[in-house]
Design a protein around this motif. Structure first.
Motif, PDB file in Angstrom:
ATOM      1  N   LYS A   2       0.831  -1.204   0.000  1.00  0.00           N
ATOM      2  CA  LYS A   2       0.000   0.000   0.000  1.00  0.00           C
ATOM      3  C   LYS A   2       0.867   1.257   0.000  1.00  0.00           C
ATOM      4  O   LYS A   2       0.627   2.199  -0.767  1.00  0.00           O
ATOM      5  CB  LYS A   2      -0.912  -0.015   1.231  1.00  0.00           C
ATOM      6  N   THR A   3       1.894   1.283   0.845  1.00  0.00           N
ATOM      7  CA  THR A   3       2.791   2.438   0.910  1.00  0.00           C
ATOM      8  C   THR A   3       3.523   2.623  -0.405  1.00  0.00           C
ATOM      9  O   THR A   3       3.724   3.735  -0.875  1.00  0.00           O
ATOM     10  CB  THR A   3       3.813   2.268   2.056  1.00  0.00           C
ATOM     11  N   ASN A   4       3.899   1.510  -1.013  1.00  0.00           N
ATOM     12  CA  ASN A   4       4.577   1.528  -2.309  1.00  0.00           C
ATOM     13  C   ASN A   4       3.701   2.202  -3.362  1.00  0.00           C
ATOM     14  O   ASN A   4       4.154   3.086  -4.107  1.00  0.00           O
ATOM     15  CB  ASN A   4       4.901   0.079  -2.710  1.00  0.00           C
ATOM     16  N   LEU A  34       5.976  10.108   3.040  1.00  0.00           N
ATOM     17  CA  LEU A  34       5.908   8.682   2.689  1.00  0.00           C
ATOM     18  C   LEU A  34       7.278   8.023   2.796  1.00  0.00           C
ATOM     19  O   LEU A  34       7.399   6.901   3.301  1.00  0.00           O
ATOM     20  CB  LEU A  34       5.338   8.515   1.280  1.00  0.00           C
ATOM     21  N   ARG A  37       8.003   7.512   6.396  1.00  0.00           N
ATOM     22  CA  ARG A  37       7.237   6.391   6.942  1.00  0.00           C
ATOM     23  C   ARG A  37       7.924   5.064   6.623  1.00  0.00           C
ATOM     24  O   ARG A  37       8.071   4.185   7.481  1.00  0.00           O
ATOM     25  CB  ARG A  37       5.826   6.413   6.358  1.00  0.00           C
ATOM     26  N   ILE A  38       8.360   4.908   5.376  1.00  0.00           N
ATOM     27  CA  ILE A  38       9.063   3.689   4.961  1.00  0.00           C
ATOM     28  C   ILE A  38      10.348   3.521   5.766  1.00  0.00           C
ATOM     29  O   ILE A  38      10.681   2.435   6.223  1.00  0.00           O
ATOM     30  CB  ILE A  38       9.352   3.729   3.449  1.00  0.00           C
ATOM     31  N   SER A 189       5.709  -2.968   2.620  1.00  0.00           N
ATOM     32  CA  SER A 189       5.781  -1.523   2.775  1.00  0.00           C
ATOM     33  C   SER A 189       6.915  -0.885   2.017  1.00  0.00           C
ATOM     34  O   SER A 189       6.890   0.300   1.731  1.00  0.00           O
ATOM     35  CB  SER A 189       5.928  -1.161   4.258  1.00  0.00           C
TER      36      SER A 189
END
Length: 195
Positions: A2-4, A34, A37-38, A189
Motif C-alpha cells: 500500500k505504501t509503495n 511517505l 514512513r518507509i 511496505s
C-alpha cells in the motif's frame, strides 16, 4: 504494498507540478512523509532484529560488503540503497558494545557464496541468479544464502579464535516466527520490496 503504491502515485503527481508553486511544495512534503514512513518501518525492523541477534549470540559475524561497488549495478542500485545495510550493521555494533558481545566483519574479498561449506572447494564463477548449486567436488547441494552464512560464520570463528566450533555449539538457528512475520510486513511496505 500500500505504501509503495501511494509513493508511486505521489511521485507521479509531483512530476506534473510546476516547480516553485504552492501545490508543488505541498506534494513534495507528501512524498517526503511517505519516504519517512518507509524509513521508520525499516528502522523499527532493524532494531528488532539487531536486539534479537545481540541478546541471543555472544559473537556475530558479518560480511564486509562493498556497497559502493554494488551500487554501480543499475538493476540493483536502488534496492541496495533503500535497504540501508550500513544502518543495520551500525545498530548491531553499538548494541553489541552495550552488552559486551563480539562483532567481527570478515574480509570483503572472502568468496563466501562460491566456496563449498562442506569440502572447501571454490567454484570460479557464481552469477547472482544462481540461488542453488551442487559442489562439483563433493556433490553437496547448497542454497546460496545458507552456504554463504555457514562460510561467514566459519571464517569469523577462524579470524577470532583460530578454530571452527562444532555445529552443536554454534549452529545456525531459525529466526523467530514473530520476526519472520515482521519481514513480510516490511516487504509489503518497502518501495523496492527489499529491506
Amino acid at each position: 504494498e500500500k505504501t509503495n503504491r501511494l509513493l508511486k502515485k505521489a511521485q507521479r503527481k509531483l512530476s506534473r507540478k510546476t516547480k516553485g508553486s504552492n501545490s508543488y511544495s505541498r506534494q513534495r512534503t507528501m512524498v517526503q512523509k511517505l519516504y519517512a514512513r518507509i524509513s521508520r518501518i525499516r528502522n523499527d525492523y532493524y532494531h528488532n532484529i539487531s536486539n534479537w541477534l545481540v541478546k541471543n549470540y555472544d559473537s556475530i559475524y558479518l560480511e564486509d560488503l562493498n556497497v559502493n561497488g554494488m551500487l554501480k549495478n543499475r538493476k540493483m542500485s536502488r534496492a541496495i540503497q533503500e535497504a540501508a545495510w550500513s544502518t543495520l550493521v551500525g545498530m548491531i555494533k553499538y548494541k553489541a558494545n552495550w552488552y559486551g558481545k563480539t562483532v567481527h566483519q570478515i574480509n570483503r574479498f572472502f568468496p563466501s557464496s562460491k566456496t563449498c561449506s562442506s569440502c572447501g572447494h571454490k567454484v570460479e564463477k557464481m552469477p547472482l541468479n544462481i540461488r542453488e548449486w551442487s559442489c562439483p567436488s563433493c556433490g553437496e547441494d547448497h542454497g546460496r544464502d545458507i552456504n554463504a552464512a555457514i562460510n561467514i560464520r566459519n571464517q569469523g570463528q577462524v579470524d577470532c579464535y583460530e578454530e571452527i566450533m562444532p555445529d552443536g555449539i554454534a549452529g545456525l538457528v531459525e529466526i523467530p516466527e514473530r520476526l519472520v512475520k515482521y519481514i513480510t510486513k516490511i516487504e509489503r511496505s518497502s518501495p523496492s520490496g527489499l529491506v
